[in-house]
Design a protein around this motif. Structure first.
Motif, short mmCIF file in Angstrom:
data_model
loop_
_atom_site.label_atom_id
_atom_site.label_comp_id
_atom_site.label_asym_id
_atom_site.label_seq_id
_atom_site.Cartn_x
_atom_site.Cartn_y
_atom_site.Cartn_z
N LEU A 9 0.87 -1.24 -0.05
CA LEU A 9 -0.09 0.08 -0.01
C LEU A 9 0.98 1.31 -0.12
O LEU A 9 1.53 1.41 1.06
N SER A 10 0.95 1.90 -1.18
CA SER A 10 1.56 3.05 -0.97
C SER A 10 1.03 4.52 -0.77
O SER A 10 0.02 4.65 -0.40
N LYS A 11 1.96 5.27 -0.62
CA LYS A 11 1.43 6.76 -0.15
C LYS A 11 0.78 6.72 1.03
O LYS A 11 -0.36 7.24 1.26
N SER A 12 1.59 6.12 1.98
CA SER A 12 1.01 5.89 3.35
C SER A 12 1.00 7.01 4.11
O SER A 12 0.39 7.34 5.18
N ASP A 13 1.81 7.95 3.64
CA ASP A 13 2.02 9.48 3.95
C ASP A 13 0.72 10.11 4.03
O ASP A 13 0.84 11.12 4.79
N LEU A 14 -0.03 9.96 3.10
CA LEU A 14 -1.40 10.62 3.10
C LEU A 14 -2.37 10.25 4.24
O LEU A 14 -3.50 11.11 4.42
N LEU A 15 -2.38 9.32 4.97
CA LEU A 15 -3.10 9.00 6.08
C LEU A 15 -2.52 8.67 7.28
O LEU A 15 -1.22 8.69 7.35
N SER A 19 9.14 5.76 4.43
CA SER A 19 8.75 4.69 5.57
C SER A 19 8.25 3.40 4.89
O SER A 19 7.49 3.32 3.79
N GLY A 20 8.60 2.35 5.42
CA GLY A 20 8.51 1.14 5.08
C GLY A 20 9.31 0.38 3.77
O GLY A 20 9.21 -0.87 3.58
N LEU A 21 10.34 1.26 3.46
CA LEU A 21 10.93 0.69 2.25
C LEU A 21 12.15 -0.41 2.73
O LEU A 21 12.38 -1.27 2.10
N HIS A 22 12.66 -0.12 3.80
CA HIS A 22 13.54 -1.03 4.31
C HIS A 22 12.98 -2.47 4.75
O HIS A 22 13.48 -3.43 4.36
N GLU A 23 11.46 -2.26 5.17
CA GLU A 23 10.67 -3.82 5.22
C GLU A 23 10.59 -4.32 4.18
O GLU A 23 10.55 -5.54 3.88
N ILE A 24 10.50 -3.63 2.94
CA ILE A 24 10.16 -4.03 1.65
C ILE A 24 11.38 -4.78 1.11
O ILE A 24 11.50 -5.93 0.49
N MET A 25 12.61 -4.13 1.49
CA MET A 25 13.92 -4.60 0.92
C MET A 25 14.40 -5.83 1.83
O MET A 25 14.90 -6.56 1.10
#
Length: 317
Positions: free
Chosen positions: A153-159, A189-195
């Motif tokens: 789920l992208s753009k989590s900064d909007l919520l 945010s969350g990019l390290h978890e995806i990596m």
């Protein structure tokens, strides 16, 4: 041969493919992987370099449908010429998995998306693009291909964090076992978890509508802006098609990631297994119907209609 295998193993040539090698094709040919397709032009990689490749006339003549042509992620037997500056593809390895979709129109034809994918990332943005029905359609296609799905789920900064959790809970209410991760290309945010999900020698793909942030995510995972991105339209939140071709990219960790053009139409004709896996609660209920050929529309003793009436399943599902 062991030295050759060592090079291509890094590209995902596992024991599954080794067990399916055709000794008659290996003679005079090298094993390579298709990393890019643009119309009738292919780029293949054999672990040492990338080469432009064409198809033999025999392969084209014997092709009965688009499914018989190479696609991104395929393993092929190729003969190299002119000091390895050009290659001719003679044959295609059996595919471990294949991702395909029904083409637009009334004719029942399929378009290849990619082959030999281990995990598919379905990207949906937490703005006006968010659509559970579209997510279900992607899951039907992926489950039919027996590929592991993960929702991003992208753009989590909007919520707010609470609203993001509410969105995740809403998906889990329908599909409890689905792995879901929220992230933001803007705040990282969350990019390290995806990596951390990316495993060396495994192949992944990015699926999702235009404008959800797939190409930006790919650039972030690559560690550099290799691919162009475009802003979405403000009036409706829809994106422009930035990715115009399918391409396999190797990340620093050794995992491989295929970006795909945004797909607006995902017909799922003829993929019953994918539908049953995605709507498993309905598939289980249908076994309790009074009639084996129940259409779940009007019959007495229909367990699905009963569950719909008492709220066990939703009208949207």
């Amino acid at each position: 041969m062991e030295k050759v295998l060592m090079h291509i193993e890094e590209l995902g040539f596992s024991h599954w493919f080794q067990d399916r090698m055709d000794s008659t094709n290996v003679t005079g040919c090298q094993i390579a992987r298709v990393i890019s397709v643009t119309k009738d032009s292919y780029i293949i990689r054999n672990g040492k370099n990338d080469v432009i490749a064409e198809l033999t006339g025999k392969l084209m003549f014997n092709a009965e449908s688009p499914l018989d042509y190479p696609t991104v992620g395929d393993w092929v037997y190729a003969q190299y010429y002119d000091e390895d500056s050009l290659a001719i593809i003679h044959d295609i390895f059996p595919r471990k998995t294949i991702l395909k979709r029904k083409t637009a129109g009334k004719r029942v034809e399929f378009q290849l998306v990619a082959a030999n994918i281990d995990t598919a990332f379905i990207v949906q943005s937490l703005d006006s693009n968010y659509n559970l029905r579209r997510l279900e359609r992607y899951l039907v296609m992926i489950n039919a291909a027996h590929i592991r799905p993960i929702v991003l789920l992208s753009k989590s900064d909007l919520l707010s964090p609470g609203d993001v959790e509410e969105k995740v809970a809403g998906i889990h209410k329908l599909m409890p076992n689905l792995q879901i991760m929220a992230f933001s290309n803007k705040t990282n945010s969350g990019l390290h978890e995806i990596m951390d999900l990316l495993v060396p020698k495994e192949t992944y793909c990015l699926l999702g509508s235009s404008g959800v942030g797939k190409t930006t995510l790919l650039n972030n995972l690559l560690g550099e802006a290799q691919f162009d991105t475009q802003a979405i339209r403000e009036k409706d939140g829809k994106g422009r098609h930035t990715t115009t071709r399918r391409q396999l990219n190797t990340l620093k960790k050794g995992a491989m990631l295929i970006d795909t053009p945004g797909m607006r139409e995902m017909g799922h004709f003829g993929i019953e297994s994918g539908i049953n896996d995605t709507f498993d609660e309905i598939a289980k209920l249908s076994k309790q119907c009074r009639y084996n050929d129940c259409s779940h529309t009007h019959e007495e003793g229909c367990a699905v209609l009963l569950a719909l009436q008492n709220g066990t399943i939703s009208q949207e599902r």
